[in-house]
Design a protein around this motif. Sequence first.
Motif, short mmCIF file in Angstrom:
data_model
loop_
_atom_site.label_atom_id
_atom_site.label_comp_id
_atom_site.label_asym_id
_atom_site.label_seq_id
_atom_site.Cartn_x
_atom_site.Cartn_y
_atom_site.Cartn_z
N ARG A 122 0.82 -1.22 0.00
CA ARG A 122 0.00 0.00 0.00
C ARG A 122 0.84 1.26 0.00
O ARG A 122 1.89 1.33 0.62
CB ARG A 122 -0.86 0.02 1.25
N GLU A 123 0.30 2.28 -0.66
CA GLU A 123 0.85 3.62 -0.54
C GLU A 123 0.29 4.23 0.74
O GLU A 123 -0.89 4.08 1.03
CB GLU A 123 0.42 4.49 -1.72
N LEU A 124 1.15 4.92 1.49
CA LEU A 124 0.71 5.58 2.71
C LEU A 124 0.94 7.08 2.57
O LEU A 124 2.06 7.50 2.27
CB LEU A 124 1.49 5.05 3.92
N PRO A 125 -0.09 7.89 2.79
CA PRO A 125 0.09 9.34 2.68
C PRO A 125 1.13 9.85 3.68
O PRO A 125 1.23 9.33 4.79
CB PRO A 125 -1.29 9.91 3.01
N LEU A 126 1.87 10.87 3.27
CA LEU A 126 2.79 11.56 4.17
C LEU A 126 2.64 13.05 3.88
O LEU A 126 2.95 13.50 2.77
CB LEU A 126 4.23 11.11 3.95
N HIS A 127 2.12 13.77 4.86
CA HIS A 127 1.87 15.20 4.70
C HIS A 127 2.56 15.94 5.84
O HIS A 127 2.58 15.48 6.97
CB HIS A 127 0.37 15.51 4.76
N VAL A 128 3.12 17.11 5.52
CA VAL A 128 3.74 17.98 6.52
C VAL A 128 3.17 19.38 6.31
O VAL A 128 3.17 19.88 5.18
CB VAL A 128 5.28 18.01 6.36
N TRP A 129 2.69 20.00 7.38
CA TRP A 129 2.09 21.33 7.29
C TRP A 129 2.84 22.30 8.18
O TRP A 129 3.32 21.93 9.24
CB TRP A 129 0.62 21.29 7.72
N ALA A 130 2.88 23.56 7.77
CA ALA A 130 3.50 24.61 8.58
C ALA A 130 2.49 25.74 8.76
O ALA A 130 1.89 26.20 7.80
CB ALA A 130 4.75 25.15 7.89
N LEU A 131 2.33 26.15 10.01
CA LEU A 131 1.43 27.25 10.33
C LEU A 131 2.26 28.47 10.72
O LEU A 131 3.32 28.34 11.32
CB LEU A 131 0.51 26.87 11.49
N ASP A 132 1.75 29.65 10.40
CA ASP A 132 2.44 30.87 10.79
C ASP A 132 2.06 31.25 12.23
O ASP A 132 1.31 30.52 12.91
CB ASP A 132 2.18 32.00 9.80
N ALA A 133 2.56 32.38 12.70
CA ALA A 133 2.31 32.82 14.08
C ALA A 133 0.83 33.03 14.37
O ALA A 133 0.40 32.94 15.53
CB ALA A 133 3.09 34.11 14.35
N LYS A 134 0.03 33.27 13.34
CA LYS A 134 -1.42 33.48 13.52
C LYS A 134 -2.19 32.16 13.44
O LYS A 134 -3.41 32.15 13.54
CB LYS A 134 -1.94 34.43 12.45
N LEU A 153 10.69 20.02 3.56
CA LEU A 153 11.28 18.87 2.86
C LEU A 153 12.09 18.02 3.82
O LEU A 153 11.99 16.79 3.82
CB LEU A 153 12.13 19.38 1.69
N ALA A 154 12.90 18.65 4.66
CA ALA A 154 13.73 17.91 5.62
C ALA A 154 12.85 17.12 6.59
O ALA A 154 13.17 15.97 6.94
CB ALA A 154 14.64 18.87 6.37
N GLU A 155 11.74 17.70 7.04
CA GLU A 155 10.85 17.00 7.96
C GLU A 155 10.21 15.78 7.29
O GLU A 155 10.10 14.71 7.89
CB GLU A 155 9.78 17.94 8.49
N ALA A 156 9.79 15.93 6.04
CA ALA A 156 9.22 14.79 5.32
C ALA A 156 10.25 13.69 5.14
O ALA A 156 9.95 12.51 5.33
CB ALA A 156 8.67 15.25 3.96
N GLU A 157 11.48 14.06 4.78
CA GLU A 157 12.55 13.08 4.63
C GLU A 157 12.82 12.37 5.96
O GLU A 157 12.99 11.15 6.00
CB GLU A 157 13.83 13.76 4.14
N HIS A 158 12.84 13.13 7.05
CA HIS A 158 13.07 12.57 8.38
C HIS A 158 11.99 11.55 8.74
O HIS A 158 12.29 10.44 9.21
CB HIS A 158 13.13 13.70 9.41
N LYS A 159 10.73 11.91 8.53
CA LYS A 159 9.62 11.00 8.82
C LYS A 159 9.70 9.75 7.94
O LYS A 159 9.49 8.64 8.42
CB LYS A 159 8.28 11.69 8.60
N ALA A 160 9.97 9.94 6.66
CA ALA A 160 10.03 8.80 5.74
C ALA A 160 11.15 7.84 6.12
O ALA A 160 10.96 6.62 6.12
CB ALA A 160 10.21 9.29 4.31
N ARG A 161 12.30 8.39 6.46
CA ARG A 161 13.45 7.56 6.82
C ARG A 161 13.21 6.87 8.15
O ARG A 161 13.42 5.67 8.29
CB ARG A 161 14.71 8.43 6.87
#
Length: 121
Positions: free
Chosen positions: A12-24, A61-69
């Motif tokens: 199976r393919e497993l989704p991998l999503h990373v989100w960033a929120l600003d100060a607000k 990108l670094a966070e997604a790579e970290h999670k994937a690895r």
Amino acid sequence: MLRALRGTPAERELPLHVWALDAKGELAGGLVGHTWTTWLHVTYLWVDAPHRGSGLGSRLLAEAEHKARGERACTDVRLETWDFQAPDFYRKQGYEVVCVIPDYPPGVTEYTLTKRLLPGA
């Protein structure tokens, strides 16, 4: 009994999503992708205009790579981009161009890039 091997269509393919929120607390950028076998495939990476140039794209990108690895035992990443988007950005992140398709779509060049995820990096 047959067992699915890594790299077969049965895995199976497993989704991998990373989100960033600003100060607000508003969405500032994100990465949408999935993992399949030992690969992370980045489908979309974007940073909202006010946050461009801040290093947010590199951090996403670094966070997604970290999670994937770490969480999914991925050893490689792949993605596609066009010449008017970000091939140089990805090269700076350690990606290598492995395929170039000129005129896809007409007047535009598409690049496929990959990166080896080193253990402990």
